[in-house]
Write an enzyme that holds these catalytic residues in place. Structure first.
Site, PDB file in Angstrom:
ATOM      1  CD  GLU A   1      -2.912  -1.149   2.370  1.00 12.26           C
ATOM      2  OE1 GLU A   1      -2.804  -0.266   3.244  1.00 12.26           O
ATOM      3  OE2 GLU A   1      -3.802  -2.000   2.370  1.00 12.26           O
TER       4      GLU A   1
ATOM      5  CD  GLU B   1      -4.674  -7.686   1.869  1.00 14.35           C
ATOM      6  OE1 GLU B   1      -5.496  -6.912   2.380  1.00 14.35           O
ATOM      7  OE2 GLU B   1      -3.437  -7.502   1.931  1.00 14.35           O
TER       8      GLU B   1
HETATM    9  C1  XIL Z   1      -5.694  -5.972   8.551  1.00 15.51           C
HETATM   10  C2  XIL Z   1      -6.025  -7.153   9.416  1.00 15.51           C
HETATM   11  O1  XIL Z   1      -7.033  -7.889   8.806  1.00 15.51           O
HETATM   12  C3  XIL Z   1      -6.467  -6.691  10.771  1.00 15.51           C
HETATM   13  O2  XIL Z   1      -6.625  -7.806  11.637  1.00 15.51           O
HETATM   14  C4  XIL Z   1      -5.435  -5.745  11.356  1.00 15.51           C
HETATM   15  O3  XIL Z   1      -5.913  -5.229  12.562  1.00 15.51           O
HETATM   16  C5  XIL Z   1      -5.126  -4.613  10.406  1.00 15.51           C
HETATM   17  O4  XIL Z   1      -4.730  -5.157   9.146  1.00 15.51           O
HETATM   18  N1  XIL Z   1      -4.835  -4.391   3.758  1.00 15.51           N
HETATM   19  C6  XIL Z   1      -3.796  -5.207   4.133  1.00 15.51           C
HETATM   20  C7  XIL Z   1      -3.951  -6.056   5.328  1.00 15.51           C
HETATM   21  O5  XIL Z   1      -2.797  -5.326   3.408  1.00 15.51           O
HETATM   22  O6  XIL Z   1      -2.726  -6.282   5.979  1.00 15.51           O
HETATM   23  C8  XIL Z   1      -4.956  -5.497   6.316  1.00 15.51           C
HETATM   24  O7  XIL Z   1      -5.140  -6.445   7.348  1.00 15.51           O
HETATM   25  C9  XIL Z   1      -6.242  -5.183   5.615  1.00 15.51           C
HETATM   26  C10 XIL Z   1      -6.038  -4.175   4.524  1.00 15.51           C
END
Ligand code: XIL
Length: 607
Positions: free
Chosen positions: A168, A285
Site C-alpha cells: 500500500e 485479500e
Molecule cells: C488488517 C487485518 O485484517 C487486521 O486484523 C489488522 O488489525 C489490520 O490489518 N490491507 C492489508 C492487510 O494489506 O494487511 C490489512 O489487514 C487489511 C487491509
C-alpha cells in the site's frame, strides 16, 4: 517472466522412453469437492489469510474446525498479521518469530504454500520504530529497514514462497505522470534517503539478497480497476521491469462489496496489463462485505449476490493464466476484519460463523469446472527446446498455461491398439479437430504429439479440452520440421540427453571419445519415409524424409542413422552421429532437419 514448470523435457523423454510399459489406470474422474481441489485443477493456488497474533485464544490451537477447514480447503496460507512489523519485530533488538512460525508449521503439515505479508507498510509498525523515526537520520532508518528485511526474509527463506515486500505505498490521489507515494517513515518521514520509488526498489533488492528464490510482490488496494492509481502502479512496474528490479508480481487486494466494483472488463484489463510485463497477479485479500444484522447474519439475497461476485472475480482470474493465486482475507465469518472496519457489514468470507460453506463456495467450485481454459500460441512449445512458433508433424510439444486439467500429473495411457491414447484422463488436444496422442497431463502443463496429418498444411487450428470443457482455438503455423534436442537436465539447454554407444548417458564424467559415435534423441523431425502413425510405437525402420545433418563443435558430424527411435513413440527422433576427431570437452551440438536447426546451447561431452 512467468516461469513455466520446466522439466517437461526430461519428463517427456522419460515417459517416451518407457511409454510401452507405463500403464496408469485412472478410474472415474474425480470432480472437486473442496476449494483446494478445485484450484489444483486450474493450476491456481487457493489461499486464505489466517491469524493468531490478534486472536485470543489462538483458533489454530483451540478451534478444531478452524484448523481443519483451513487445512483441507486451501493450498496457500498467508499470515493476516503474524509477520507484520508490529508482531514480528516488537523492539529494536527483538524478533518475535513464534506466531509466524506457528502458521508456517501448520502450512507445511498441510502441504500449503506460505505467502509472507509484509515487509514494509506505513501502518502496523511497532511504537519503537515510529518513535525512532522522529529523530533518526535517513542513514539510520536505512540500517533499520535493511536489518529487518534481511532478518525476516532470511528466517523464512525456503519456507515463504512469495512475499508482499511493500504494501500500500502508492497514493490514492495521483497528479502528473509519475508515481505519487503515501507518506511513510520509509519514504519521507524521514525515509531511508532515496527519492521516489527508490525505497520500494531498495526493499525488493534487499529481499532478493536474503532469499534468491522467493517471488517478490508489490501489494495494494484500489488497483482492481483502471484509474489513476493503477496507471501510477504501471509506471512503477514498467520502470522496475526495465531495470531488472526483482519483482515477480502484483498482489491485488480485492476488498469489495456486491455493487459491481471492479467491473469484469476493467479487472481483466488490469490483469492483462500486468501479465504483459511478464509479471504475475495474485488476488491477495478478497472479501465481499454485505449488510448484516446485529447478530452478524446476512439476507439470503445478499449471500446470493456475494456468491455471484466471488464467482465473477474468479472467472476473470481463470481467464488469464497470469493470475496464479486466489486468496481471501480469512475464510470464516467468525474471524474477519470487516465487521470492525466496516460497521454494518460482515459475512464477507466463504464460510459462515459455524464453518459451514456459504453459497459462495459451491459457486466458486462450479466456476472452476466451467470457465474455458486459456490456450495461447506463445505457450505452445517444442517439448525438448521449449521454442514456440510453428509446429511440425510428429513433433512432441508441451503446452503451458491451459489452466484446466488433472490436479496431479497423469502419465501416458495406451489404447486397445497399444498406441498412446488421445484422451488422457479427460485431457484432449485437437489439431483441426483431430485428437492428438497425449504423453502426460497436469493442470497448466500438457504434452502431446502433433498429428502427422498436419503435414503439408500451412497452419493448424489447435484446441485444448478437459472433461469436455473446450478452450479457445489458436491457429499455429505448420512447418516441415522443428527439431529440438532433449536435454539431460530438463532445461532445454546444457548437456544433451545423449547416449554413448554402450548405452550409458554421455556426461562430463562419461564423455565419448572423439571419433566415436553418440546417439542423440530429439523431436520435431517432421514426416518420415514410409509414414508414421499417431501415437504408435516407432517401428525403427522409417528414416527422416528431409535430409538430416549435424555439427559438433562447429564441425560436420557424420549422420549414420536419422529416423524414429525404435520402440519409442512415433515423433521421438534418434540421430546417430560420429564425433569429429580433435575435439575435447563440452562441445555444442546442432542437428539440422531440412533447413531448420535445433536449439543452441546443447552440448555433448567429448574426450
Ligand atoms: C488488517 C487485518 O485484517 C487486521 O486484523 C489488522 O488489525 C489490520 O490489518 N490491507 C492489508 C492487510 O494489506 O494487511 C490489512 O489487514 C487489511 C487491509
Amino acid at each position: 517472466m512467468l516461469t513455466p514448470r520446466r522439466g517437461s523435457g526430461q519428463l517427456i523423454y522419460n515417459l517416451a522412453m518407457r511409454h510401452h510399459f507405463i500403464l496408469l489406470l485412472f478410474c472415474s474422474l474425480i470432480s472437486a469437492q473442496t476449494l483446494r481441489q478445485a484450484g489444483a485443477q486450474r493450476a491456481l493456488l487457493m489461499g486464505a489469510a489466517a491469524d493468531s497474533s490478534e486472536q485470543s485464544p489462538d483458533p489454530l490451537v483451540t478451534d478444531a474446525m478452524y484448523a481443519s477447514t483451513l487445512g483441507t480447503q486451501y493450498s496457500m496460507l498467508e499470515p493476516e498479521n503474524n509477520m507484520k512489523w508490529a508482531t514480528i519485530h516488537p523492539a529494536q533488538n527483538t524478533y518475535n518469530f513464534g506466531p509466524g512460525d506457528e502458521l508456517v508449521t501448520f502450512a507445511q503439515a498441510h502441504g500449503m504454500n506460505v505467502r509472507g505479508h509484509n515487509l514494509c507498510w506505513q501502518v502496523y509498525n511497532p511504537t519503537w520504530i515510529n518513535t525512532y523515526a522522529t529523530t533518526a537520520t535517513p542513514a539510520q532508518m536505512s540500517t533499520q529497514f535493511q536489518n529487518h528485511i534481511n532478518t525476516v526474509v532470511s528466517h523464512y527463506a525456503g519456507k515463504v514462497f512469495a512475499w508482499d515486500v511493500v504494501n500500500e505505498a502508492i497514493s490514492d490521489s495521483q497528479t502528473g505522470t509519475g508515481v505519487v507515494l503515501k507518506d511513510s517513515i520509509w519514504y519521507d518521514q524521514p525515509g531511508i534517503g532515496l527519492t521516489g520509488t527508490g525505497y520500494i526498489e531498495q526493499a525488493f533488492r534487499w529481499a532478493r539478497a536474503a532469499d534468491p528464490n522467493a517471488l517478490l510482490f508489490y501489494n495494494d488496494y484500489n488497483i482492481e480497476a483502471p484509474g489513476a492509481k493503477f496507471t501510477a502502479l504501471l509506471v512503477m512496474l514498467k520502470d522496475f521491469v526495465a531495470r531488472g528490479v526483482p519483482i515477480a508480481g502484483v498482489g491485488i487486494q480485492m476488498h469489495i462489496d456486491t455493487t459491481g466494483y471492479p467491473s469484469s472488463s476493467g479487472f481483466a484489463q488490469n490483469i492483462q496489463a500486468i501479465a504483459a510485463l511478464g509479471l504475475q497477479v495474485h488476488i491477495t485479500e478478497m472479501d465481499v462485505r454485505i449488510p448484516v444484522n446485529s447478530a452478524g447474519v446476512a439476507a439470503a439475497s445478499d449471500l446470493a449476490a456475494q456468491a455471484a461476485t466471488y464467482s465473477r472475480i474468479l472467472t476473470v482470474c481463470l481467464q488469464n493464466p497470469g493470475c496464479t493465486a486466489f486468496q481471501t482475507w480469512g475464510f470464516t465469518d467468525k474471524h474477519s476484519w470487516i465487521p470492525s472496519s466496516y460497521p454494518g457489514y460482515g459475512a464477507a468470507l466463504p464460510f459462515d460463523l459455524n464453518y459451514q460453506p456459504k453459497p459462495a463456495v459451491a459457486s466458486m467450485i462450479n466456476t472452476t469446472q466451467t470457465v474455458a481454459p486459456v490456450l495461447s500460441a506463445s505457450n505452445i512449445v517444442n517439448a525438448a527446446s521449449y521454442a514456440a512458433g510453428a509446429v511440425a508433424p510428429g513433433e512432441l510439444i508441451t503446452i503451458f498455461g491451459a489452466n484446466l486439467g488433472p490436479a496431479a500429473l497423469v502419465g501416458t495411457t495406451l489404447d486397445s491398439n497399444g498406441n498412446v491414447s488421445s484422451n488422457l484422463s479427460g485431457t484432449q488436444v485437437f489439431f483441426d479437430g483431430l485428437a492428438a496422442p497425449v504423453i502426460y497431463s497436469l493442470a497448466g502443463q500438457v504434452s502431446v504429439v502433433v498429428p502427422y496429418e498436419v503435414a503439408g498444411k500451412s497452419q493448424t487450428v489447435v484446441q485444448y479440452s478437459y472433461n469436455g470443457v473446450l478452450s479457445n482455438t489458436v491457429t499455429v503455423p505448420v512447418t516441415q520440421a522443428a527439431p529440438g534436442i532433449f536435454s539431460a537436465n530438463a532445461s532445454g539447454t546444457g548437456p544433451g540427453a545423449i547416449l554413448n554407444l554402450n548405452y550409458t548417458v554421455n556426461s562430463a564424467s562419461n564423455p565419448v571419445a572423439a571419433g566415436g559415435v553418440v546417439v542423440v534423441f530429439a523431436t520435431g523431425g517432421g514426416t518420415v519415409q514410409g509414414g508414421a502413425k499417431d501415437g504408435a510405437p516407432a517401428p525403427g525402420t522409417a528414416n527422416q524424409s528431409l535430409p538430416v545433418t549435424a555439427t559438433i563443435g562447429g564441425q560436420t558430424a557424420t549422420v549414420s542413422y536419422a529416423g524414429l527411435a525404435p520402440g519409442l513413440v512415433d515423433g521421438v527422433m534418434q540421430v546417430n552421429l560420429t564425433v569429429p576427431t580433435g575435439l575435447t570437452g563440452a562441445q555444442p551440438l546442432v542437428v539440422t532437419v531440412g533447413t531448420v536447426g535445433s536449439q543452441s546451447g546443447i552440448t555433448v561431452a567429448v574426450k
